[in-house]
Motif scaffolding. Structure first.
Motif, mmCIF file in Angstrom:
data_model
loop_
_atom_site.group_PDB
_atom_site.id
_atom_site.type_symbol
_atom_site.label_atom_id
_atom_site.label_comp_id
_atom_site.label_asym_id
_atom_site.label_seq_id
_atom_site.Cartn_x
_atom_site.Cartn_y
_atom_site.Cartn_z
ATOM 1 N N LEU A 108 0.937 -1.007 0.231
ATOM 2 C CA LEU A 108 0.209 -0.480 -0.040
ATOM 3 C C LEU A 108 1.055 0.881 -0.252
ATOM 4 C CD1 LEU A 108 -2.602 -0.786 2.667
ATOM 5 C CD2 LEU A 108 -3.030 -1.067 0.237
ATOM 6 N N ASN A 109 2.247 0.937 0.253
ATOM 7 C CA ASN A 109 3.078 2.374 0.606
ATOM 8 C C ASN A 109 3.525 2.507 -0.667
ATOM 9 O OD1 ASN A 109 2.236 2.990 3.190
ATOM 10 N ND2 ASN A 109 3.446 1.723 4.014
ATOM 11 N N ASP A 110 3.873 1.651 -1.575
ATOM 12 C CA ASP A 110 4.366 2.279 -3.102
ATOM 13 C C ASP A 110 3.731 3.120 -3.786
ATOM 14 O OD1 ASP A 110 6.267 0.533 -3.322
ATOM 15 O OD2 ASP A 110 5.280 -1.186 -3.320
ATOM 16 N N LEU A 111 1.935 3.223 -3.335
ATOM 17 C CA LEU A 111 1.012 4.327 -3.858
ATOM 18 C C LEU A 111 1.383 5.785 -3.771
ATOM 19 C CD1 LEU A 111 -2.570 3.144 -1.950
ATOM 20 C CD2 LEU A 111 -1.970 3.344 -4.506
ATOM 21 N N VAL A 148 -2.673 8.367 2.025
ATOM 22 C CA VAL A 148 -1.334 8.238 2.040
ATOM 23 C C VAL A 148 -0.121 9.903 1.865
ATOM 24 C CG1 VAL A 148 1.319 6.924 1.752
ATOM 25 C CG2 VAL A 148 -0.576 5.889 1.698
ATOM 26 N N ASP A 149 -0.838 10.050 1.092
ATOM 27 C CA ASP A 149 0.123 11.887 -0.048
ATOM 28 C C ASP A 149 0.404 12.471 1.452
ATOM 29 O OD1 ASP A 149 -2.438 12.654 0.121
ATOM 30 O OD2 ASP A 149 -2.626 12.535 -2.210
ATOM 31 N N PRO A 150 0.731 13.654 1.740
ATOM 32 C CA PRO A 150 1.502 14.222 2.486
ATOM 33 C C PRO A 150 0.357 15.780 2.001
ATOM 34 C CG PRO A 150 3.278 14.692 1.240
ATOM 35 C CD PRO A 150 1.613 13.419 0.018
ATOM 36 N N GLY A 175 -3.978 10.073 7.196
ATOM 37 C CA GLY A 175 -3.341 10.047 7.781
ATOM 38 C C GLY A 175 -2.540 10.737 7.677
ATOM 39 N N ASN A 176 -2.009 10.804 5.882
ATOM 40 C CA ASN A 176 -0.702 11.524 5.028
ATOM 41 C C ASN A 176 0.195 11.412 5.882
ATOM 42 O OD1 ASN A 176 -2.949 12.978 4.132
ATOM 43 N ND2 ASN A 176 -3.137 14.545 5.259
ATOM 44 N N GLN A 177 0.183 9.972 5.662
ATOM 45 C CA GLN A 177 1.173 9.586 6.113
ATOM 46 C C GLN A 177 1.604 8.089 6.044
ATOM 47 O OE1 GLN A 177 1.829 9.319 10.332
ATOM 48 N NE2 GLN A 177 0.451 8.136 10.893
#
Length: 324
Positions: A108-111, A148-150, A175-177
């Motif tokens: 998921l963090n590859d998004l 995920v994006d900041p 989350g923005n992380q």
């Protein structure tokens, strides 16, 4: 009359003392039970840490065997993947240990890349993963990207930032992380139990990005998500061929006839694994302690534990294999 009053006062005082003593005994019993329970849980947790060390040794031996055979490959035909280990304890308890691969799943963090750019390849893979399971409401993937994006701007009309989450009861923020756990998916705007159930077995929340998907471990749903033109029958055929002979290189995978003309690049997949879930269940003194440790293994055989979680149950699912 005075003697009768004195007797009544003595009886009342005795009754009060008895009540206080009974309360103290009850509290003492509760404290003894709590202390015993805490001691048993602490001992069970330490045994679980020993089970984690045992799993690390298994993974290290697997790496050493790969080096001897000059094959840096992790696949579903290996013993550590097929079974859960059952180890007897000296005091009559039992330790169960299972190793689950995480590198065969979509991260998921590859998004979003470390620079904040959206990875369209991973975004499209998640959409195809849902479509392959009959779920056509793929717009929720945009909400995953926004989680995920900041920044604070939704990437589309289907995205979600603080504005949507602060209206919920109770309110919370995006989350923005990077994802710390796959269970964060339940917080995503538009997430349903159906979508969560479709994503949960095929995704991971790894602390790094760009490791690639281990195609020797990937499910047919993940294989199908690699390209929009891969059909269900082709994905099943690839998994069946892999069961007969594992892929030794990424080129062996991308050169399959099922992928002819699709332009799959060997650089986006992998044939070995770096991340694993070590699942331990310790049954001791009529108590059960669960521990799930996410382990990172380098190519040099060094190990790091990313998080540990004692709240996950019912994770031991593989056929037991007795170990002395």
């Amino acid at each position: 009359r005075q003697q009768g009053m004195a007797l009544i006062m003595v009886l009342l005082a005795m009754a009060l003392v008895v009540m206080m003593a009974a309360g103290m005994v009850q509290q003492q019993s509760v404290r003894v039970f709590r202390a015993g329970h805490f001691l048993a849980q602490s001992q069970g947790y330490n045994v679980a840490l020993g089970a984690e060390a045992f799993a690390k040794q298994i993974l290290f031996q697997d790496l050493e065997t790969d080096r001897e055979n000059n094959e840096q490959v992790d696949s579903t035909d290996e013993l550590w993947w097929k079974h859960s280990a059952v180890l007897p304890l000296d005091d009559g308890g039992v330790a169960e240990v299972q190793i689950d691969d995480l590198s065969g799943r979509i991260n998921l963090n590859d998004l979003v890349s470390p620079t904040g750019a959206i990875d369209q390849t991973t975004r499209e893979r998640l959409m195809r993963l849902l479509t392959a399971q009959g779920i056509h409401d793929t717009q929720v993937v945009d909400a995953l990207v926004d989680w995920v994006d900041p920044d604070e701007e939704p990437i589309s009309a289907y995205g979600a930032e603080d504005g949507q989450y602060l209206l919920k009861d109770p309110p919370y923020r995006a989350g923005n992380q990077p994802f710390a756990s796959v269970t964060e998916l339940r917080l995503i705007e538009g997430m349903t139990e159906e979508i969560y159930g479709a994503l949960r077995p095929h995704v991971a929340a790894l602390p790094v990005s760009g490791t690639g998907i281990n195609v020797n471990m990937a499910s047919k749903e993940v294989v199908r998500s690699l390209h929009q033109q891969i059909t269900e029958a082709q994905a099943v055929a690839v998994v069946e061929r892999r069961e007969e002979e594992r892929f030794l290189t990424t080129s062996d995978f991308t050169a399959l006839p099922e992928f002819a003309g699709l332009g799959l690049k060997p650089q986006v997949v992998n044939v070995s694994s770096e991340f694993f879930d070590v699942v331990s269940r310790i049954t001791w003194d009529e108590r059960v302690v669960n521990l799930v440790s996410t382990v990172y293994r380098t190519r040099e055989g060094e190990f790091s534990v990313v998080p540990r979680d004692t709240g996950q149950k019912h994770r031991i699912t593989k056929e037991p294999y007795g170990v002395t």
